[in-house]
Write a protein that holds these residues in place. Structure first.
Motif, PDB file in Angstrom:
ATOM      1  N   ALA A  57       0.877  -1.180   0.000  1.00 27.50           N
ATOM      2  CA  ALA A  57       0.000   0.000   0.000  1.00 27.50           C
ATOM      3  C   ALA A  57       0.908   1.221   0.000  1.00 27.50           C
ATOM      4  O   ALA A  57       1.642   1.453   0.960  1.00 27.50           O
ATOM      5  CB  ALA A  57      -0.878  -0.002   1.236  1.00 27.50           C
ATOM      6  N   ASN A  58       0.838   1.982  -1.092  1.00 25.16           N
ATOM      7  CA  ASN A  58       1.732   3.108  -1.298  1.00 25.16           C
ATOM      8  C   ASN A  58       1.093   4.396  -0.784  1.00 25.16           C
ATOM      9  O   ASN A  58       0.328   5.034  -1.490  1.00 25.16           O
ATOM     10  CB  ASN A  58       1.947   3.255  -2.805  1.00 25.16           C
ATOM     11  N   LEU A 313      -4.066   1.711   7.301  1.00 18.92           N
ATOM     12  CA  LEU A 313      -4.554   0.781   6.286  1.00 18.92           C
ATOM     13  C   LEU A 313      -5.658  -0.034   6.962  1.00 18.92           C
ATOM     14  O   LEU A 313      -5.460  -0.584   8.050  1.00 18.92           O
ATOM     15  CB  LEU A 313      -3.425  -0.132   5.800  1.00 18.92           C
ATOM     16  N   LEU A 314      -6.820  -0.077   6.294  1.00 17.31           N
ATOM     17  CA  LEU A 314      -7.986  -0.754   6.878  1.00 17.31           C
ATOM     18  C   LEU A 314      -8.304  -2.019   6.088  1.00 17.31           C
ATOM     19  O   LEU A 314      -8.185  -2.023   4.853  1.00 17.31           O
ATOM     20  CB  LEU A 314      -9.221   0.153   6.827  1.00 17.31           C
ATOM     21  N   SER A 315      -8.741  -3.060   6.782  1.00 17.13           N
ATOM     22  CA  SER A 315      -9.142  -4.274   6.056  1.00 17.13           C
ATOM     23  C   SER A 315     -10.530  -4.076   5.442  1.00 17.13           C
ATOM     24  O   SER A 315     -10.927  -4.787   4.527  1.00 17.13           O
ATOM     25  CB  SER A 315      -9.098  -5.498   6.954  1.00 17.13           C
ATOM     26  N   ARG A 316     -11.291  -3.118   5.957  1.00 19.66           N
ATOM     27  CA  ARG A 316     -12.531  -2.671   5.309  1.00 19.66           C
ATOM     28  C   ARG A 316     -12.904  -1.313   5.888  1.00 19.66           C
ATOM     29  O   ARG A 316     -12.387  -0.939   6.961  1.00 19.66           O
ATOM     30  CB  ARG A 316     -13.668  -3.666   5.506  1.00 19.66           C
ATOM     31  N   LEU A 317     -13.812  -0.614   5.227  1.00 17.02           N
ATOM     32  CA  LEU A 317     -14.246   0.679   5.766  1.00 17.02           C
ATOM     33  C   LEU A 317     -15.175   0.438   6.952  1.00 17.02           C
ATOM     34  O   LEU A 317     -15.980  -0.504   6.933  1.00 17.02           O
ATOM     35  CB  LEU A 317     -14.997   1.479   4.689  1.00 17.02           C
ATOM     36  N   PRO A 318     -15.105   1.281   7.979  1.00 21.28           N
ATOM     37  CA  PRO A 318     -15.992   1.089   9.133  1.00 21.28           C
ATOM     38  C   PRO A 318     -17.418   1.566   8.809  1.00 21.28           C
ATOM     39  O   PRO A 318     -17.600   2.488   8.016  1.00 21.28           O
ATOM     40  CB  PRO A 318     -15.356   1.985  10.200  1.00 21.28           C
ATOM     41  N   LEU A 378      -4.958  -6.561  -2.485  1.00 22.51           N
ATOM     42  CA  LEU A 378      -5.536  -5.811  -1.359  1.00 22.51           C
ATOM     43  C   LEU A 378      -6.828  -5.126  -1.786  1.00 22.51           C
ATOM     44  O   LEU A 378      -7.814  -5.097  -1.039  1.00 22.51           O
ATOM     45  CB  LEU A 378      -4.540  -4.762  -0.841  1.00 22.51           C
ATOM     46  N   HIS A 379      -6.816  -4.592  -3.008  1.00 23.22           N
ATOM     47  CA  HIS A 379      -8.013  -3.910  -3.503  1.00 23.22           C
ATOM     48  C   HIS A 379      -9.177  -4.899  -3.597  1.00 23.22           C
ATOM     49  O   HIS A 379     -10.301  -4.608  -3.144  1.00 23.22           O
ATOM     50  CB  HIS A 379      -7.694  -3.281  -4.872  1.00 23.22           C
ATOM     51  N   ALA A 380      -8.885  -6.085  -4.146  1.00 21.37           N
ATOM     52  CA  ALA A 380      -9.941  -7.094  -4.317  1.00 21.37           C
ATOM     53  C   ALA A 380     -10.498  -7.527  -2.950  1.00 21.37           C
ATOM     54  O   ALA A 380     -11.684  -7.833  -2.815  1.00 21.37           O
ATOM     55  CB  ALA A 380      -9.379  -8.300  -5.070  1.00 21.37           C
ATOM     56  N   LYS A 381      -9.665  -7.501  -1.922  1.00 19.61           N
ATOM     57  CA  LYS A 381     -10.131  -7.923  -0.590  1.00 19.61           C
ATOM     58  C   LYS A 381     -10.913  -6.818   0.127  1.00 19.61           C
ATOM     59  O   LYS A 381     -11.387  -7.025   1.238  1.00 19.61           O
ATOM     60  CB  LYS A 381      -8.924  -8.293   0.281  1.00 19.61           C
ATOM     61  N   GLY A 382     -10.953  -5.617  -0.475  1.00 16.56           N
ATOM     62  CA  GLY A 382     -11.727  -4.521   0.133  1.00 16.56           C
ATOM     63  C   GLY A 382     -10.920  -3.656   1.095  1.00 16.56           C
ATOM     64  O   GLY A 382     -11.479  -2.908   1.893  1.00 16.56           O
ATOM     65  N   PHE A 383      -9.580  -3.717   1.021  1.00 14.39           N
ATOM     66  CA  PHE A 383      -8.747  -2.871   1.873  1.00 14.39           C
ATOM     67  C   PHE A 383      -8.864  -1.410   1.427  1.00 14.39           C
ATOM     68  O   PHE A 383      -9.108  -1.129   0.242  1.00 14.39           O
ATOM     69  CB  PHE A 383      -7.270  -3.295   1.775  1.00 14.39           C
ATOM     70  N   HIS A 384      -8.653  -0.490   2.363  1.00 18.97           N
ATOM     71  CA  HIS A 384      -8.633   0.944   2.043  1.00 18.97           C
ATOM     72  C   HIS A 384      -7.581   1.649   2.895  1.00 18.97           C
ATOM     73  O   HIS A 384      -7.316   1.215   4.031  1.00 18.97           O
ATOM     74  CB  HIS A 384      -9.989   1.589   2.330  1.00 18.97           C
ATOM     75  N   THR A 385      -7.030   2.734   2.348  1.00 18.56           N
ATOM     76  CA  THR A 385      -6.178   3.582   3.184  1.00 18.56           C
ATOM     77  C   THR A 385      -7.066   4.654   3.809  1.00 18.56           C
ATOM     78  O   THR A 385      -8.087   5.030   3.234  1.00 18.56           O
ATOM     79  CB  THR A 385      -5.081   4.283   2.354  1.00 18.56           C
ATOM     80  N   LEU A 386      -6.674   5.135   4.959  1.00 12.49           N
ATOM     81  CA  LEU A 386      -7.389   6.244   5.593  1.00 12.49           C
ATOM     82  C   LEU A 386      -6.348   7.183   6.204  1.00 12.49           C
ATOM     83  O   LEU A 386      -5.464   6.746   6.927  1.00 12.49           O
ATOM     84  CB  LEU A 386      -8.344   5.712   6.672  1.00 12.49           C
ATOM     85  N   THR A 387      -6.489   8.465   5.849  1.00 14.68           N
ATOM     86  CA  THR A 387      -5.572   9.487   6.337  1.00 14.68           C
ATOM     87  C   THR A 387      -6.317  10.364   7.325  1.00 14.68           C
ATOM     88  O   THR A 387      -7.427  10.808   7.019  1.00 14.68           O
ATOM     89  CB  THR A 387      -5.144  10.368   5.138  1.00 14.68           C
ATOM     90  N   LEU A 388      -5.721  10.584   8.468  1.00 13.34           N
ATOM     91  CA  LEU A 388      -6.377  11.432   9.479  1.00 13.34           C
ATOM     92  C   LEU A 388      -5.494  12.648   9.725  1.00 13.34           C
ATOM     93  O   LEU A 388      -4.276  12.519   9.887  1.00 13.34           O
ATOM     94  CB  LEU A 388      -6.564  10.618  10.754  1.00 13.34           C
TER      95      LEU A 388
END
Ligand SMILES: Cc1cc2nc3c(=O)[nH]c(=O)nc-3n(C[C@H](O)[C@H](O)[C@H](O)COP(=O)(O)OP(=O)(O)OC[C@H]3O[C@@H](n4cnc5c(N)ncnc54)[C@H](O)[C@@H]3O)c2cc1C
Length: 525
Positions: A57-58, A313-318, A378-388
């Motif tokens: 994840a870049n 890095l999230l395994s899915r969105l909350p 990772l994309h296919a598994k539904g992962f997402h990056t989140l920046t706070l």
């Protein structure tokens, strides 16, 4: 000590995006250019990295959205870099009369946006005020933005050329807090507007410094639209490095400039490793505070940095308590506890040395707009990056005990966010080795240590309005027009974010320093 005998036309100190832009313009104009970068990698605050070794994840580690980069610079230099529009401008969850809801603002005004304002405020008045306010600013942005790549004008000249006196007054002359309180009635709506005035800027809404921050957040490239860098911010650096090398710029990494001498014939710099280089001119593309120290001058006063940056890095969105689809809510800027009164309370609290509770935050999910920063798996598994991005967390809060304060700040940020989530954020963080999770936290002190931002100030120093005051005009009256890059030494120019009209990912400071230098050398030939 290693003395290099070649005399360059220009040395550029600092290989952030502005240094690379300046170096490329100068090399394209036929100048011999040496660029010296302190770190192993180029890019400064525009780097992409893989912070979690287990995952491809870049992440844009520091800056993450682009608005201020003018199309003209992209065209002039032939930068192959795309930015993508977000369909949603912002979502702000709130709790009202015991129910959870959210204010959704689409990038283009539409029925769901109007309905959302109505649900929050009970009428169409606030939505109408929003459209009028931002409509006026959009026109100002369109007229003002081209001037950022031209020599500076005085406030009076620019005001008259732009011809929108009421909007000019609101943005440049009256504290933005007063303007917001006049235009809007709802505390949450007021807060969403105010946030653009406080990004990385530790002031109250009634400080004119907030107006400067607000202005730069709304005029970028004539539209003020914040767009997603396709492939992440590192793509811009890669492209700029490619162009600089193609134009013949000599680039030396691990070459922090540690000493500087100037004289009538030019400049001589020395690097940490003891190499010495000479040139006719120096473009300093790192913070002006570092330049002042190198020159043995008083360090210019500036606000300290005041933001917490958390990359996840999230395994899915909350899921959200409001029931909104997270793919919509996180598609734009997700504001948390940023009502007007919460922002003012947080500022007062931090000023008194206390970490704000709840911490005002904004979040952004890159991968909803551009999944290419993730591996296909990772994309296919539904992962997402989140920046706070946490507001009002100034460097001084971290001075006494940087490590445990950072932990406390992270906990405060997570608690603030979790107020609105059905799935606490911890439950969706991607797991890493040894029971850790995919989360990295950068305090203002980390930014100073890692990428030399003085006290973690993301703009290097306080932003200025994009014009000359009458006093500066009088002092500056010389043969050549001023670009905001000049210093009191004719051989030294500021080419980084700390130059006037710098700040943010724009390349404007680099462009303007190159233009100032080229104008001077043309006048001598
Ligand atoms: C956490 C964070 C989030 C941000 N988010 C955004 C955003 O989303 N959008 C946006 O537009 N802006 C954002 N910004 C601001 C923006 O990234 C910066 O203002 C901008 O990148 C500055 O670019 P620069 O090239 O002028 O300087 P820098 O990126 O600071 O680069 C300066 C370079 O000079 C080098 N250097 C320092 N001292 C020396 C020396 N003595 N000798 C040689 N080299 C030296 C440094 O190592 C560095 O590489 C953010 C910044 C941060 C930190």
């Amino acid at each position: 000590m290693k003395e290099h005998h070649k005399k360059y036309d220009v040395i550029v100190a600092g290989g952030g995006h502005n240094g690379l832009v300046a170096a490329s313009y100068l090399a394209m104009a036929g100048k011999s250019v040496l660029l010296l970068e302190a770190q192993d990698d180029l890019g400064g605050a525009t780097a992409s990295v893989q912070p979690f070794p287990e995952y491809e994840a870049n992440v844009s580690r520091y800056s993450y959205l682009v608005s201020l980069l003018p199309d003209q610079i992209v065209r002039d230099l032939g930068i192959n870099f795309r930015t993508l529009e977000r369909p949603v401008a912002s979502y702000t969850p709130f709790q009202q009369d015991g129910r959870d809801d959210g204010l959704l603002v689409s990038s283009e005004w539409d029925d769901p946006t109007a309905a959302s304002f109505r649900r929050l405020t009970g009428s169409d008045r606030e939505g109408q005020a929003w459209r009028e306010f931002y409509g006026g600013i959009a026109e100002l942005a369109r007229r003002l933005a081209p001037s950022l790549l031209q020599p500076l004008r005085t406030a009076a000249e620019l005001k008259s050329a732009i011809g929108l006196p009421d909007i000019w007054r609101q943005l440049m002359e009256v504290p933005i807090g007063t303007v917001i309180r006049d235009q809007f009635h709802d505390d949450l709506v007021r807060g969403v507007v105010l946030t653009d005035a406080l990004i990385g800027t530790f002031v109250s809404a009634d400080d004119l410094q907030a107006n400067r921050c607000f202005l730069y957040h709304l005029i970028g490239n004539g539209t003020g639209q914040w767009r997603v860098p396709q492939g992440g911010m590192g793509v811009l650096v890669k492209e700029l490095s490619r162009i600089a090398a193609l134009q013949g710029v000599e680039i030396q990494r691990q070459s922090r400039v540690t000493a500087l001498e100037t004289g009538p014939m030019g400049v001589r710099v020395e690097t940490e490793s003891g190499s010495r280089f000479t040139a006719h001119d120096l473009l300093f593309a790192a913070a002006p505070q570092h330049l002042a120290r190198l020159r043995g001058r008083p360090v210019p006063d500036s606000l300290e940095g005041s933001q917490l940056k958390i990359n996840m890095l999230l395994s899915r969105l909350p899921r959200l308590k409001s029931g909104a689809d997270p793919r919509t809510a996180f598609a734009g800027t997700f504001h948390v506890n940023e009502s007007y009164s919460q922002l003012e309370t947080a500022w007062t609290s931090a000023r008194n040395g206390v970490m704000p509770q709840p911490m005002p935050l904004e979040l952004y999910c890159h991968t909803l707009t551009d999944p290419t920063i993730l591996s296909p798996e990772l994309h296919a598994k539904g992962f997402h990056t989140l920046t706070l991005f946490g507001l009002h967390t100034p460097a001084s809060l971290f001075d006494t005990d940087p490590v445990s304060t950072k932990t406390r700040a992270m906990e405060a940020a997570i608690a603030s966010l979790n107020q609105y989530l059905l799935d606490p954020i911890e439950s969706v963080l991607a797991p890493c080795q040894q029971g850790t999770f995919a989360i990295e936290v950068k305090s203002p002190l980390d930014l100073e240590k890692d990428i030399s931002l003085p006290r973690g100030n993301i703009f290097h120093r306080d932003l200025d309005f994009p014009f000359l005051t009458e006093d500066e005009h009088a002092v500056g009256s010389r043969d050549l027009p001023l670009w905001g890059a000049e210093t009191d030494d004719p051989h030294i120019y500021l080419a980084g974010a700390g130059a006037r009209r710098g700040g943010g990912v724009s390349g404007i400071a680099g462009h303007n320093a190159a233009m100032a230098m080229l104008a001077k050398s043309a006048s001598h030939s």
